[in-house]
Design a protein around this motif. Structure first.
Motif, PDB file in Angstrom:
ATOM      1  N   ARG A 151       7.964   7.333 -12.272  1.00 19.34           N
ATOM      2  CA  ARG A 151       6.847   7.298 -11.332  1.00 19.34           C
ATOM      3  C   ARG A 151       6.352   5.867 -11.273  1.00 19.34           C
ATOM      4  O   ARG A 151       5.433   5.475 -11.983  1.00 19.34           O
ATOM      5  CB  ARG A 151       5.729   8.276 -11.725  1.00 19.34           C
ATOM      6  N   GLY A 152       7.060   5.082 -10.470  1.00 22.25           N
ATOM      7  CA  GLY A 152       6.703   3.673 -10.365  1.00 22.25           C
ATOM      8  C   GLY A 152       5.732   3.488  -9.213  1.00 22.25           C
ATOM      9  O   GLY A 152       5.417   4.427  -8.476  1.00 22.25           O
ATOM     10  N   ARG A 153       5.234   2.268  -9.079  1.00 19.80           N
ATOM     11  CA  ARG A 153       4.477   1.944  -7.866  1.00 19.80           C
ATOM     12  C   ARG A 153       5.457   1.373  -6.840  1.00 19.80           C
ATOM     13  O   ARG A 153       5.452   1.739  -5.690  1.00 19.80           O
ATOM     14  CB  ARG A 153       3.351   0.953  -8.194  1.00 19.80           C
ATOM     15  N   TYR A 156      12.767   2.480  -5.332  1.00 21.87           N
ATOM     16  CA  TYR A 156      13.853   2.337  -4.363  1.00 21.87           C
ATOM     17  C   TYR A 156      14.176   3.719  -3.811  1.00 21.87           C
ATOM     18  O   TYR A 156      14.423   4.644  -4.587  1.00 21.87           O
ATOM     19  CB  TYR A 156      15.065   1.768  -5.109  1.00 21.87           C
ATOM     20  N   MET A 157      14.117   3.850  -2.490  1.00 22.47           N
ATOM     21  CA  MET A 157      14.308   5.177  -1.891  1.00 22.47           C
ATOM     22  C   MET A 157      15.357   5.107  -0.788  1.00 22.47           C
ATOM     23  O   MET A 157      15.451   4.118  -0.074  1.00 22.47           O
ATOM     24  CB  MET A 157      12.983   5.653  -1.268  1.00 22.47           C
ATOM     25  N   LYS A 158      16.124   6.180  -0.679  1.00 22.41           N
ATOM     26  CA  LYS A 158      16.927   6.372   0.531  1.00 22.41           C
ATOM     27  C   LYS A 158      16.090   7.272   1.405  1.00 22.41           C
ATOM     28  O   LYS A 158      15.711   8.371   0.988  1.00 22.41           O
ATOM     29  CB  LYS A 158      18.256   7.047   0.169  1.00 22.41           C
ATOM     30  N   GLU A 281      11.741  15.863  -9.576  1.00 28.26           N
ATOM     31  CA  GLU A 281      12.050  15.872  -8.138  1.00 28.26           C
ATOM     32  C   GLU A 281      12.878  14.630  -7.813  1.00 28.26           C
ATOM     33  O   GLU A 281      12.378  13.513  -7.876  1.00 28.26           O
ATOM     34  CB  GLU A 281      10.736  15.862  -7.358  1.00 28.26           C
ATOM     35  N   VAL A 282      14.153  14.857  -7.462  1.00 29.60           N
ATOM     36  CA  VAL A 282      15.006  13.705  -7.142  1.00 29.60           C
ATOM     37  C   VAL A 282      15.196  13.530  -5.637  1.00 29.60           C
ATOM     38  O   VAL A 282      15.681  12.492  -5.180  1.00 29.60           O
ATOM     39  CB  VAL A 282      16.371  13.791  -7.867  1.00 29.60           C
ATOM     40  N   GLY A 283      14.831  14.560  -4.874  1.00 26.88           N
ATOM     41  CA  GLY A 283      14.935  14.437  -3.422  1.00 26.88           C
ATOM     42  C   GLY A 283      13.933  15.363  -2.762  1.00 26.88           C
ATOM     43  O   GLY A 283      13.447  16.324  -3.380  1.00 26.88           O
TER      44      GLY A 283
END
Ligand code: P5A
Length: 444
Positions: A151-153, A156-158, A281-283
């Protein structure tokens, strides 16, 4: 690669600030370095893994016909004012002013930006469907960033976006992404289960989170165990078979916290099939129709001369979070053994020569083995340090290449002491070892 020359700053002990095993391991083997709260630099080992995950995600997006673009991290507030989310998004949005005093923001997601691109470029239903995605950094000023990159601020997301002419076509797009997610997580050696979920600030009324089981996960889940037995990866990308696939998942109760209804759960799931646990939750995928296209005026011309707003969905995968999620699923922290799936492992194999000061023959042998491995595209990490054997093994177990060759007394002549990490050793020829690894690589 020689370990002595690689930038892998290993710590002897677990850093006290890390509360879960993925965060501990990532700091311990120098995969990441905290820059400030919830913001990290990615060091070579961690970066290599994340890039491999990214490539698998990309390949699976391309396979369903999605097209890659790259939108900026910094967005103008104008488009968010048009959609009405500028105020709604609240404190999580990092707001910035440029030198002309224009309100900008660091994108927490890209629904507005992609809708703006669509509306200014495409005008006819004949161009639909459009599936666009990018893989880009996001920023959310999370109130409680924790567990390292989980849980970063900055993360990196697709994120992908679909544009369709009707609800029916939009559900088809939704199902394509649903399938691509099942395939992606399978290639990452994860069992991710789709669960009906709340839509939060993204909006809409159809949504699934893809969740992997883990005690340290932040999502509470309620499922029918039988959903874990479904295996629907090899189907055609065709409307009916995708609908059938969705139906198979829908027959089992499977929801997150916010959607939980105790009465229904107990009615439809027999006691022995009930599973209440936690997951990561990965997606997360969403269908929200014209929530953005309407206020932002993204419409297309229809056959009869009418116009309609396009029907949209969005589809996210936490690429940086996945690095941690794989560790949570695969790291045996009591024996301190990490086993990366070969598909994303930082190195395919570790070569562990037992080196004495006066005798470098084991290291020479490792270097010769490596020359042969390179010819077969097998990426090896050679521990060329003079540490004692047990600390070398400990280190390599933490780094987690899925295979090891120990070059010592037992690796004599043509037979090498080989093992799959965490398993028993075998004496095999180098050719046989290469064959095993190549076969495993090809199966992915
Ligand atoms: C879907 C794509 C969205 O943002 N808009 C574009 C939609 N969905 S989401 O659920 O909010 O995020 C998608 C995935 O990103 C990961 N994620 C995070 N990873 C690390 N740190 C965070 N703070 C963080 N927030 C979200 C999750 O994997 C999530 O499923």
């Amino acid at each position: 690669m020689l370990l002595s020359k690689s930038f892998v700053p290993i710590l002897k002990n677990n850093p006290s600030e890390a509360k879960i095993k993925s965060h501990q391991l990532m700091l311990r083997v120098g995969m990441i370095k905290q820059a400030s709260a919830g913001i990290y630099s990615w060091l070579p080992l961690g970066f290599k893994i994340m890039k491999k995950i990214e490539e698998i995600v990309r390949q699976e997006q391309n396979k369903i016909g999605a097209q890659e673009i790259l939108m900026p991290t910094i967005q103008s507030s104008e488009i968010w004012k048009e959609s009405g989310r500028y105020e709604d998004y609240g404190e999580e949005m990092l707001r910035i002013k440029d030198r002309q005093n224009r309100e900008m923001l660091y994108g927490p997601t890209n629904e507005e930006q992609v809708t703006e691109i669509f509306r200014s470029s495409l005008k006819s239903y004949k161009s639909l469907p459009q599936l666009l995605y990018h893989i880009q950094w996001k920023f959310r000023d999370e109130i409680r960033p924790r567990f390292g990159i989980m849980r970063g601020r900055e993360f990196y997301m697709k994120d992908a976006y679909s544009f369709d002419v009707s609800d029916e076509e939009a559900f088809y797009s939704y199902n394509k992404f649903f399938l691509s997610y099942l395939r992606t997580f399978k290639r990452l050696a994860l069992t991710a289960i789709p669960m009906a979920a709340d839509t939060g600030p993204i909006g809409g009324n159809l949504s699934h989170e893809f969740i992997i089981l883990a005690e340290t996960g932040e999502s509470k889940i309620f499922t029918d165990k039988r959903i874990f037995e479904l295996n629907n990866h090899d189907i055609e990308l065709e409307k009916n078979s995708l609908q059938q696939m969705r139906k198979k998942y829908e027959q089992y109760y499977s929801v997150t916290d916010e959607k939980f209804d105790k009465e229904e759960f107990e009615k439809v799931v027999s006691e022995e099939n009930r599973l209440i646990t936690k997951g990561i939750e990965v997606g997360h995928i969403f269908y929200f129709g014209d929530k953005y296209s309407k206020p932002m005026g993204a419409s297309v011309d229809l056959p009869g001369g009418k116009k309609d707003f396009v029907k949209m969905g969005s589809y996210g995968i936490g690429v940086s979070r996945l690095v941690g999620a794989i560790i949570e699923a695969k790291f045996d922290d009591s024996d301190e053994i990490m086993k990366w799936p070969l598909s994303v492992a930082p190195y395919d194999i570790s070569l562990i020569p037992m080196i004495n000061k006066n005798d470098t023959s084991a290291l020479d042998k490792a270097i010769n083995i490596n020359k042969e491995l390179i010819k077969h595209n097998i990426d090896a990490l050679i521990d060329d340090t003079e540490e004692n054997f047990s600390s070398k093994i400990k280190k390599m177990n933490l780094i987690g290449s899925p295979y090891q060759i120990i070059i010592g007394k037992k690796s004599d002549g043509d037979l090498l002491e080989f093992k799959e990490i965490g398993e028993a050793t075998q004496n095999l020829s180098l050719n046989k070892i290469i064959e095993i690894i190549k076969k495993q690589k090809n199966s992915n």
